[in-house]
Design an enzyme around this catalytic site. Structure first.
Site, PDB file in Angstrom:
ATOM      1  N   LEU A 134      19.057 -22.311  74.617  1.00  0.00           N
ATOM      2  CA  LEU A 134      18.071 -22.584  73.581  1.00  0.00           C
ATOM      3  C   LEU A 134      17.291 -21.306  73.299  1.00  0.00           C
ATOM      4  O   LEU A 134      17.094 -20.487  74.208  1.00  0.00           O
ATOM      5  CB  LEU A 134      17.101 -23.685  74.020  1.00  0.00           C
ATOM      6  CG  LEU A 134      17.674 -25.086  74.264  1.00  0.00           C
ATOM      7  CD1 LEU A 134      16.587 -26.008  74.803  1.00  0.00           C
ATOM      8  CD2 LEU A 134      18.274 -25.660  72.991  1.00  0.00           C
ATOM      9  N   ASP A 135      16.844 -21.135  72.060  1.00  0.00           N
ATOM     10  CA  ASP A 135      15.953 -20.028  71.734  1.00  0.00           C
ATOM     11  C   ASP A 135      14.717 -20.083  72.610  1.00  0.00           C
ATOM     12  O   ASP A 135      14.319 -21.160  73.089  1.00  0.00           O
ATOM     13  CB  ASP A 135      15.507 -20.098  70.270  1.00  0.00           C
ATOM     14  CG  ASP A 135      16.630 -19.798  69.289  1.00  0.00           C
ATOM     15  OD1 ASP A 135      17.687 -19.312  69.731  1.00  0.00           O
ATOM     16  OD2 ASP A 135      16.439 -20.061  68.086  1.00  0.00           O
ATOM     17  N   ARG A 136      14.080 -18.946  72.792  1.00  0.00           N
ATOM     18  CA  ARG A 136      12.868 -18.873  73.626  1.00  0.00           C
ATOM     19  C   ARG A 136      11.858 -19.955  73.250  1.00  0.00           C
ATOM     20  O   ARG A 136      11.313 -20.642  74.108  1.00  0.00           O
ATOM     21  CB  ARG A 136      12.216 -17.495  73.473  1.00  0.00           C
ATOM     22  CG  ARG A 136      10.918 -17.375  74.267  1.00  0.00           C
ATOM     23  CD  ARG A 136       9.995 -16.324  73.662  1.00  0.00           C
ATOM     24  NE  ARG A 136      10.508 -14.994  73.835  1.00  0.00           N
ATOM     25  CZ  ARG A 136      10.242 -14.219  74.907  1.00  0.00           C
ATOM     26  NH1 ARG A 136       9.473 -14.674  75.864  1.00  0.00           N
ATOM     27  NH2 ARG A 136      10.738 -13.019  74.987  1.00  0.00           N
TER      28      ARG A 136
END
Length: 296
Positions: A134-136
Site C-alpha cells: 500500500l502507498d505510505r
C-alpha cells in the site's frame, strides 16, 4: 522449523524438480534447500531433482536457511496483526508507514516492524516477504509471506482469485446512472516525476467502483482492483472527476491530512490449505471522523 508435505497423485511419472516448480517452489528455493541446511525427501529419502516421481510418493520439503539482509533493521514500533499462520501474516498498516524501506527511510517500514515482531516472538529464522503493498498514506490490510515459498505461491494466484477492496472518500457526487462502473484506462509514469497519468501507451489498468453513500460535495466509494499499478486508484478516480480527499498530488487542497483510502477487505484461497480466507477490518478512526464531519 517450517516444512511442506506434498503427495504425488498423477498416474504419469514426473521429475521431482518439475513437480516442485509447478507447486510454487522456485529454482532459488530448491537450490537453497539443497545447499543451505534444507531437505528434499521422497518417501523419507533424500532425492535429487532429477528423481522420477510415481503415484503415491510423499514429498517433504524443508526450506534452507534464508540469507539475512544486512541492510534490513528490525523496528520495535507496533505491528497490528489481523491473521497469522505458519506461512503468512496479515497486518493492518496505519497511514504514514511505508510498506518497504526506501533509500531515504530504512528503519521503520512495515517490513522492519514485521522483522521486529518475528525477532520478539522467537521466529528468528523467519524473513518477511511483502506480497501486497500500500502507498505510505493508504491504510489497511497487507499480506506478508513468512518464507519465499509463500511469496511464490501467492504470486501464482490470479486477480480473480485474489480480491482486494478499498473504501475511499472522494470529492463530488455521482449521477444516478454512474453509481457503479469499471474504469479501464492505461497508466504511465510522468517522465522525471513520481506522478502517474492516464496514457494510451501506458500499462493496462482496471478499477471497479460502487458508490455506497453521498452527501453534499462528497461520496463514500467501494473499489476493487483488477490490476496493481502504482497510484492506480488515485489516478483513476481523478480521471473521472472524483479525486480522493487528502490527495493534493492528484486532486485539490482540503483539510484531510492523508489520502482517504483504506484497504478494508482481502479474500484469497489459502495456497497451503484447502480453504478460502476472507478478512475485513473497520475503517480507521480518521476516515470515520472525516465522513461524520462531511455529513454535517
Amino acid at each position: 522449523m517450517t516444512l511442506f508435505k506434498l503427495k504425488f497423485t498423477s498416474n504419469s511419472p514426473q521429475k521431482l524438480g518439475a513437480f516442485l516448480m509447478k507447486h510454487g517452489f522456485s529454482k532459488q528455493a530448491v537450490n537453497n534447500a539443497k545447499n543451505h541446511d534444507g531437505l528434499i525427501l521422497v518417501n523419507h529419502k533424500r532425492r535429487y531433482t532429477s528423481y522420477q516421481l510415481h503415484k503415491g510418493d510423499e514429498i517433504i520439503f524443508v526450506p534452507g536457511q534464508e540469507k539475512a539482509n544486512p541492510w534490513l533493521r528490525p523496528s520495535d514500533k507496533p505491528l497490528v496483526r489481523v491473521k497469522e499462520t505458519a506461512n503468512y501474516l496479515v497486518v493492518n498498516k496505519p497511514a504514514g508507514v511505508l510498506s518497504i524501506p526506501s533509500r531515504y527511510e530504512d528503519d521503520d517500514a512495515l517490513v522492519n516492524r514485521a522483522l521486529g515482531y518475528f525477532t520478539k516472538s522467537k521466529q528468528e529464522e523467519v524473513k518477511p516477504h511483502v506480497i501486497t503493498r500500500l502507498d505510505r498514506d493508504t491504510s489497511g490490510l497487507v499480506l506478508i509471506g513468512k518464507n519465499p515459498i509463500a511469496h511464490a505461491r501467492f504470486a501464482k494466484l490470479s486477480k480473480d482469485d485474489f480480491v482486494k477492496k478499498y473504501h475511499a472518500v472522494v470529492h463530488g457526487n455521482f449521477a444516478s446512472d454512474e453509481l457503479t462502473g469499471m474504469i479501464k484506462a492505461p497508466i504511465a509514469q510522468k517522465e522525471g516525476t513520481v506522478v502517474r497519468q492516464i496514457d494510451p501507451a501506458g500499462q493496462s489498468a482496471a478499477t471497479e467502483y460502487r458508490v455506497l453513500n453521498q452527501v453534499a460535495g462528497a461520496s463514500l466509494v467501494e473499489l476493487r482492483l483488477f490490476t496493481g499499478r502504482t497510484h492506480q486508484i488515485r489516478v483513476h478516480l481523478q480521471s473521472i472527476g472524483h479525486p480522493l480527499f487528502g490527495d493534493p498530488l492528484y486532486g485539490v487542497a482540503d483539510n484531510f491530512t492523508r489520502q482517504a483510502l483504506n484497504c478494508y477487505y482481502l479474500a484469497f484461497p489459502d495456497p497451503f490449505l484447502d480453504q478460502q480466507v476472507e478478512i475485513k477490518i473497520p475503517e480507521p478512526l480518521d476516515m470515520q471522523e472525516l465522513w461524520q464531519n462531511l455529513q454535517g
